[in-house]
Design a protein around this motif. Structure first.
Motif, short mmCIF file in Angstrom:
data_model
loop_
_atom_site.label_atom_id
_atom_site.label_comp_id
_atom_site.label_asym_id
_atom_site.label_seq_id
_atom_site.Cartn_x
_atom_site.Cartn_y
_atom_site.Cartn_z
N THR A 114 18.13 41.05 68.53
CA THR A 114 17.82 39.82 69.25
C THR A 114 18.73 38.67 68.88
O THR A 114 18.69 37.61 69.49
CB THR A 114 16.37 39.37 68.96
N GLY A 115 19.53 38.87 67.85
CA GLY A 115 20.38 37.78 67.39
C GLY A 115 19.62 36.78 66.56
O GLY A 115 20.09 35.70 66.25
N VAL A 116 18.39 37.13 66.22
CA VAL A 116 17.56 36.21 65.44
C VAL A 116 17.39 36.76 64.04
O VAL A 116 16.79 37.81 63.83
CB VAL A 116 16.17 36.06 66.08
N SER A 117 17.96 36.07 63.07
CA SER A 117 17.80 36.57 61.70
C SER A 117 16.66 35.83 61.02
O SER A 117 16.49 34.64 61.22
CB SER A 117 19.06 36.33 60.90
N MET A 118 15.92 36.55 60.25
CA MET A 118 14.84 35.94 59.48
C MET A 118 15.42 35.34 58.21
O MET A 118 16.51 35.68 57.78
CB MET A 118 13.82 37.01 59.09
N SER A 119 14.64 34.47 57.59
CA SER A 119 15.08 33.90 56.33
C SER A 119 15.15 34.99 55.28
O SER A 119 14.37 35.92 55.31
CB SER A 119 14.09 32.84 55.87
N PRO A 120 16.09 34.84 54.34
CA PRO A 120 16.14 35.83 53.26
C PRO A 120 14.85 35.80 52.45
O PRO A 120 14.19 34.77 52.38
CB PRO A 120 17.32 35.37 52.42
N VAL A 121 14.52 36.94 51.88
CA VAL A 121 13.27 37.03 51.11
C VAL A 121 13.33 36.14 49.87
O VAL A 121 12.42 35.42 49.56
CB VAL A 121 12.97 38.49 50.74
N LEU A 122 14.42 36.22 49.16
CA LEU A 122 14.60 35.35 47.99
C LEU A 122 16.05 34.89 47.94
O LEU A 122 16.95 35.65 48.20
CB LEU A 122 14.29 36.13 46.71
N PRO A 123 16.26 33.63 47.61
CA PRO A 123 17.63 33.13 47.68
C PRO A 123 18.59 33.70 46.64
O PRO A 123 19.74 33.90 46.93
CB PRO A 123 17.47 31.62 47.50
N LYS A 136 13.00 47.36 59.68
CA LYS A 136 12.53 46.83 60.97
C LYS A 136 12.95 45.38 61.18
O LYS A 136 13.28 44.96 62.27
CB LYS A 136 11.00 46.92 61.03
N ILE A 137 12.89 44.62 60.09
CA ILE A 137 13.15 43.18 60.22
C ILE A 137 14.62 42.91 60.52
O ILE A 137 14.94 42.16 61.44
CB ILE A 137 12.69 42.45 58.95
N GLU A 174 5.94 36.54 55.16
CA GLU A 174 7.15 37.05 54.50
C GLU A 174 7.33 38.56 54.68
O GLU A 174 6.41 39.33 54.50
CB GLU A 174 7.09 36.71 53.01
N VAL A 203 12.03 30.84 58.43
CA VAL A 203 11.53 31.48 59.64
C VAL A 203 11.08 32.87 59.27
O VAL A 203 11.84 33.63 58.67
CB VAL A 203 12.62 31.57 60.71
N ARG A 256 14.55 46.34 51.70
CA ARG A 256 13.43 47.05 52.30
C ARG A 256 13.85 48.46 52.71
O ARG A 256 15.03 48.75 52.85
CB ARG A 256 12.93 46.28 53.53
N GLU A 278 18.52 31.30 69.21
CA GLU A 278 19.42 31.55 68.09
C GLU A 278 19.91 30.24 67.47
O GLU A 278 19.83 30.03 66.26
CB GLU A 278 20.61 32.38 68.57
N HIS A 326 15.48 44.07 64.04
CA HIS A 326 15.03 43.10 65.03
C HIS A 326 16.04 41.97 65.13
O HIS A 326 16.41 41.52 66.21
CB HIS A 326 13.66 42.55 64.65
N LEU A 380 17.03 28.32 65.74
CA LEU A 380 16.64 28.91 64.45
C LEU A 380 17.69 28.63 63.38
O LEU A 380 17.36 28.37 62.23
CB LEU A 380 16.40 30.41 64.58
#
Lengths: 156, 356
Positions: free
Chosen positions: A40-49, A32-33, B214, B208, A11, B195, A36, B198
Motif C-alpha cells: 500500500t505504500g504505507v509504512s508503519m512506525s518502527p517497533v523500537l527506534p 504481515k505488517i 503496536e 502510526v 517479526r 502516504e 502491507h 503519514l
C-alpha cells in the motif's frame, strides 16, 4: 527456527511477495505488517527506534547491582530490570533517552503518594476541551463538558 | 468451553463503541490515554521470577479492589483464561497481545463500562488505560489522572525527580504517558494522499500503528495514531499537541471526502453499494474482508449515501465478527471454514435487523 521478515528482521515472515525487478522475478519473504506497507505504500512506525549490537556499543559493560542485568543485555532487549538500572548504566542509557525523547529531564506530574490533580488543573483541561467542542459544533459534548465544569465549580 | 466469567460482556458493546457519535464526520472513532507505572522495590516483569510476579500480582490486585474511581470492577488473572478468552480481551482492546505471552502473575482489571482497563505485569507492573468514544481525549485524561492519584496513594511508585516515572523501556520513561486515537480515513486512502500524510505525521513525532496497536496490521482503513515523546513535556502539553495534529489529519480526510463526493460521486456510491451487496449476500466472509467492507459502509453512512444503518450496528458487526467473539457468540470452537460461514450468517442477520 522460524524465518524472520526480510525487511524488519524482527517479526516472523508469513507473506511471500513476488516482485518484478528488471524483468526478473524476485521472491521476498515478509511479515504481515511490512507486506502491507509494501503493498500500500504505507509504512508503519518502527517497533523500537534503537537497537545496538555489542560491537557498535564500544562501551564497557556494566552490571546493575540491584537486579544483575548488564548494559549489553539491556541493549539487546531494550528493557531494564529494575528502577536502579538507569543509574547503574549511566551515560549510555541517558544518551539513548536523549536520542528518543530529545530531552533528559522529566517535566510532567511530580509524584508523591499524597499528590492529587488540582481542581484548577481539571478546569483548565476541560475549558480547553469545551472551546474546541464549541468551535467544531460538537454541541452534545459541549453540554456535558459544561456540566462537568459546573460541578467542579460547585466543589469549591 | 465458554468462560462463564466473560458472558456479561457478550450481550453488549464497550461504551466507547456504543455511543452514537457526537462527531458526525465519524473520523476519530475512539481516544485512548495510558500510563506506565512500576512499584518501588520490585523487579520489573522482564527479569522478575514467576514467583515474584505472582506475589506482586496479588498485592496489586488487593489494592485495586479498593479503588473508588472504578465502578463495577472485574478482575481476570491471565492464567485463569483460556486461549479464546485471552483473544476476546485483545479484540475488545482491553488488553495487549503481549500481556498473555507470560501467563503467570499477570492479569487485567476492567470496569463495567470497559472504559478503564488496568494490565498487571505486562511490560511494566501497571498499565492503566482509559478509552472514550470519539475524540474525547480530555475526559479520558482526567479520569486517568484521578485513577493514577488513587493507585499512587496506596502503592508506592518507582519515581525519580529527574527521570520521572521509571519504566521498563526507555521509550516510556518520564510521564509514562501516551495518547492515541483510532482514525477511520478511507478517503485519504482511496485518493492516494495517505502516504504523504503519514510521512508528515511520523516525522512530526506521531506514531502510526495498526488496528490492535503496536505490531499489528491496519484493518478497514482504521489507523492508530499515538504520541511517542514521554519525557521533557508535561502530560497536558502532550495532549494539546496531539489534538492539533489529529485535527489536521481529520481535516485532510474531510477535504478528501468532499472531493470524492464532488468529483467521483458514482465511483464512491458504487464502492459503498458493492460493499453492502457482498455483506448482505455472501455465504463466506473472512474477518479481514468484513473489516474492509464495513469501512466502505461507514464511509457511506457519513456521506449520507446509506441512511438505514447506524454506527452502533456497524460497530457491533465489527466487534462480534472477530474470531474469538464469533466463537463466543455461537458458543463453541469453530474451524476456519465454519467460522467464515457463521460470520456471514451473523452479518446478514444484523443487516436484516436494521431494516435494509
Amino acid at each position: 527456527m522460524e524465518e524472520l521478515c526480510e525487511k524488519c528482521k524482527k517479526r516472523k515472515s508469513e507473506v511471500e511477495l513476488v516482485e518484478i525487478v528488471e524483468g526478473e522475478k524476485k521472491l521476498r519473504k515478509l511479515c504481515k505488517i511490512c507486506a502491507h506497507g509494501e503493498a500500500t505504500g504505507v509504512s508503519m512506525s518502527p517497533v523500537l527506534p534503537v537497537k545496538k549490537e555489542k560491537e557498535e556499543l564500544g562501551e564497557e559493560n556494566k552490571i546493575c547491582p540491584n537486579c544483575g542485568l548488564s548494559l549489553f543485555e539491556f541493549f539487546k532487549k531494550t528493557k531494564v530490570g529494575c528502577e536502579f538500572c538507569y543509574e547503574a548504566f549511566g551515560e549510555p542509557i541517558i544518551k539513548l533517552i536523549q536520542k528518543i525523547h530529545g530531552d533528559t529531564v522529566h517535566k510532567g506530574k511530580k509524584y508523591t503518594p499524597k499528590y492529587r490533580v488540582t481542581r484548577e488543573f481539571k478546569m483548565r483541561v476541560l475549558e480547553r476541551a469545551l472551546k474546541d467542542a464549541v468551535e467544531r459544533e460538537e454541541f452534545e459534548r459541549a453540554a456535558k463538558l459544561r456540566d462537568m465544569l459546573k460541578s467542579l465549580q460547585e466543589e469549591k | 468451553m465458554i468462560d462463564e466469567k466473560l458472558k456479561w460482556m457478550l450481550g453488549k458493546l464497550p461504551e466507547w463503541m456504543n455511543g452514537e457519535f457526537t462527531n458526525k464526520d465519524d473520523i476519530v472513532i475512539s481516544s485512548r490515554v495510558r500510563l506506565a507505572r512500576n512499584i518501588k522495590g520490585f523487579l520489573f516483569p522482564s527479569v522478575a521470577s514467576p514467583e515474584e510476579l505472582v506475589r506482586l500480582y496479588y498485592r496489586i490486585e488487593d489494592t485495586l479492589r479498593s479503588l473508588k474511581a472504578i465502578h463495577g470492577m472485574r478482575i481476570y488473572p491471565a492464567w485463569e483464561l483460556d486461549e479464546l478468552g485471552r483473544k476476546f480481551f485483545v479484540e475488545r482492546h482491553l488488553a495487549s497481545i503481549d500481556l498473555f505471552k507470560k501467563k503467570e502473575g499477570s492479569g487485567v482489571v476492567i470496569d463495567e463500562s470497559e472504559k478503564v482497563s488496568i494490565m498487571i505485569n505486562e511490560e511494566d507492573h501497571l498499565r492503566i488505560q482509559c478509552i472514550y468514544e470519539d475524540f474525547k481525549v480530555e475526559e479520558a485524561f482526567i479520569k486517568l489522572m484521578e485513577i493514577d492519584d488513587e493507585i499512587g496513594s496506596m502503592l508506592n511508585y518507582a519515581y525519580k525527580d529527574t527521570l520521572g516515572f521509571i519504566t521498563s523501556c526507555p521509550t516510556n520513561i518520564g510521564t509514562g504517558f501516551r495518547v492515541s486515537a483510532l482514525l477511520h480515513i478511507p478517503a485519504l486512502f482511496v485518493s492516494g494522499k495517505i502516504e504523504e500524510i503519514l510521512k508528515e505525521t511520523i516525522s512530526s513525532g506521531i506514531m502510526v500503528r495498526g488496528y490492535y496497536g503496536e505490531g499489528t496490521e491496519v484493518r478497514g482503513n482504521i489507523f492508530q495514531f499515538s504520541t511517542s515523546q514521554t519525557l521533557g513535556r508535561s502530560e497536558e502539553d502532550i495532549v494539546q499537541e496531539f489534538k492539533t495534529k489529529i485535527y489536521d489529519i481529520a481535516h485532510n480526510e474531510k477535504e478528501a471526502r468532499k472531493e470524492l463526493i464532488e468529483k467521483n460521486h458514482t465511483f464512491i456510491e458504487d464502492k459503498v453499494y458493492r460493499a453492502y451487496g457482498i455483506l448482505k449476500n455472501a455465504r463466506m466472509l473472512s474477518s479481514l474482508e468484513v473489516m474492509e467492507l464495513t469501512s466502505h459502509l461507514r464511509l457511506g453512512i457519513s456521506l449520507g449515501i446509506i441512511k438505514e444503518i447506524n454506527y452502533s450496528t456497524l460497530n457491533e458487526i465489527m466487534l462480534f465478527q472477530q474470531p474469538a467473539h464469533l466463537q463466543f457468540k455461537f458458543g463453541r470452537t469453530l474451524k476456519q471454514e465454519e467460522r467464515d460461514y457463521l460470520r456471514s450468517l451473523f452479518v446478514r442477520r444484523k443487516l436484516t435487523e436494521s431494516g435494509i
